[in-house]
Write a protein that holds these residues in place. Sequence first.
Motif, short mmCIF file in Angstrom:
data_model
loop_
_atom_site.label_atom_id
_atom_site.label_comp_id
_atom_site.label_asym_id
_atom_site.label_seq_id
_atom_site.Cartn_x
_atom_site.Cartn_y
_atom_site.Cartn_z
N PHE A 45 33.92 16.03 -5.20
CA PHE A 45 34.28 14.55 -5.71
C PHE A 45 33.15 13.79 -6.09
CE2 PHE A 45 36.32 10.67 -5.77
CZ PHE A 45 35.65 9.87 -4.90
N VAL A 46 33.20 13.18 -7.15
CA VAL A 46 31.91 12.24 -7.56
C VAL A 46 32.17 10.79 -7.18
CG1 VAL A 46 30.51 11.80 -9.31
CG2 VAL A 46 31.37 14.17 -9.15
N ALA A 47 33.40 10.10 -7.75
CA ALA A 47 33.54 8.90 -7.61
C ALA A 47 35.08 8.59 -7.93
CB ALA A 47 32.59 7.89 -8.64
N ALA A 48 35.60 7.38 -7.56
CA ALA A 48 36.93 7.10 -7.92
C ALA A 48 36.88 5.37 -7.97
CB ALA A 48 37.89 7.81 -7.33
N PHE A 49 37.95 4.81 -8.53
CA PHE A 49 38.63 3.63 -8.47
C PHE A 49 40.07 3.75 -8.15
CE2 PHE A 49 40.37 2.78 -12.41
CZ PHE A 49 39.25 3.43 -13.45
N SER A 50 40.46 2.82 -7.41
CA SER A 50 41.90 2.74 -6.98
C SER A 50 42.53 1.61 -8.08
CB SER A 50 42.22 2.23 -5.53
OG SER A 50 41.59 0.70 -5.41
N TRP A 51 43.85 1.25 -7.85
CA TRP A 51 44.62 0.57 -8.85
C TRP A 51 43.99 -0.77 -9.43
CZ3 TRP A 51 46.39 -4.46 -8.14
CH2 TRP A 51 45.79 -5.08 -6.76
N ASN A 52 43.08 -1.38 -8.69
CA ASN A 52 42.78 -2.82 -9.41
C ASN A 52 41.42 -2.48 -9.89
OD1 ASN A 52 41.03 -2.15 -7.35
ND2 ASN A 52 41.62 -4.32 -6.27
N GLY A 53 40.95 -1.34 -9.95
CA GLY A 53 39.62 -1.08 -10.60
C GLY A 53 38.36 -1.65 -9.78
N ALA A 54 38.70 -2.34 -8.76
CA ALA A 54 37.64 -3.15 -7.96
C ALA A 54 37.23 -2.21 -6.46
CB ALA A 54 37.76 -4.28 -7.60
N ASN A 55 38.18 -1.49 -6.24
CA ASN A 55 37.91 -0.70 -4.99
C ASN A 55 37.39 0.63 -5.59
OD1 ASN A 55 38.95 -2.60 -3.48
ND2 ASN A 55 41.31 -1.71 -3.34
N THR A 56 36.02 0.89 -5.11
CA THR A 56 35.47 2.09 -5.72
C THR A 56 35.04 3.01 -4.56
OG1 THR A 56 33.28 0.97 -5.69
CG2 THR A 56 34.60 1.13 -7.73
N TYR A 57 35.01 4.42 -4.90
CA TYR A 57 34.57 5.29 -3.54
C TYR A 57 33.68 6.32 -4.30
CZ TYR A 57 38.95 3.22 -2.13
OH TYR A 57 39.83 2.10 -1.99
N TYR A 58 32.83 6.98 -3.50
CA TYR A 58 31.75 7.54 -3.93
C TYR A 58 31.38 8.82 -3.18
CZ TYR A 58 30.76 3.94 -7.30
OH TYR A 58 30.63 2.83 -8.24
N GLY A 59 31.15 10.04 -3.69
CA GLY A 59 30.84 11.18 -2.96
C GLY A 59 29.22 10.78 -2.42
N ASP A 60 28.85 11.44 -0.99
CA ASP A 60 27.84 11.25 -0.46
C ASP A 60 26.53 11.29 -1.38
OD1 ASP A 60 28.95 12.11 2.85
OD2 ASP A 60 29.10 10.14 1.84
N SER A 61 26.63 12.52 -2.07
CA SER A 61 25.62 12.90 -2.94
C SER A 61 25.07 11.82 -4.04
CB SER A 61 25.67 14.40 -3.24
OG SER A 61 26.74 14.34 -4.37
N VAL A 62 25.92 11.11 -4.20
CA VAL A 62 25.77 10.07 -5.38
C VAL A 62 25.68 8.77 -5.18
CG1 VAL A 62 26.99 11.89 -7.22
CG2 VAL A 62 28.37 10.02 -6.23
N LYS A 63 25.97 8.51 -4.09
CA LYS A 63 26.18 6.99 -3.84
C LYS A 63 24.87 6.54 -3.79
CE LYS A 63 29.67 6.93 0.07
NZ LYS A 63 29.72 6.98 1.41
N GLY A 64 24.76 5.17 -4.39
CA GLY A 64 23.78 4.40 -4.85
C GLY A 64 23.00 4.95 -6.18
N ARG A 65 23.52 5.89 -6.80
CA ARG A 65 22.78 6.29 -7.97
C ARG A 65 24.15 6.30 -9.01
NH1 ARG A 65 21.49 11.35 -8.79
NH2 ARG A 65 22.79 12.23 -7.19
N PHE A 66 25.25 6.34 -8.78
CA PHE A 66 26.48 6.50 -9.87
C PHE A 66 27.26 5.32 -9.80
CE2 PHE A 66 26.65 11.31 -10.64
CZ PHE A 66 25.31 11.43 -10.65
#
Length: 127
Positions: A45-66
């Motif tokens: 898993f790298v990244a995702a956003f939920s239904w509103n496009g504003a809630n975002t989630y990142y894998g630990d290895s890419v946080k702060g860079r992606f």
Amino acid sequence: VQLQASGGGSVKAGESLRLSCTASSTFRFEGMGWFRQAPGKEREFVAAFSWNGANTYYGDSVKGRFTISRDNTKRNMGYLQMDNLKPDDTASYFCAAPRNPYYDGAYYSDPINYSFWGRGTQVTVSS
């Protein structure tokens, strides 16, 4: 629904790339996820956003860079901005649409929760 990831390429460590994910013209991304897979490794898993496009989630290895984002004008498109790339980021990158975009959090990190997948785009980062 057809998804297509694009924008991959070969770069040096520290450089940036922007991946795009385009869906069939009639499809609207309510949520989106990006995963990657390197040879001999599991899909990550790298990244995702939920239904509103504003809630975002990142894998630990890419946080702060992606940074993942949705095109709020062209709702059938989304992006993954990748900065400060590292050799460990080398992989084939896939975009996907979740089965239920109204969940939050850990739901997005499991590939089983995605119903549509695009072909991957290769990212190669050299040191």
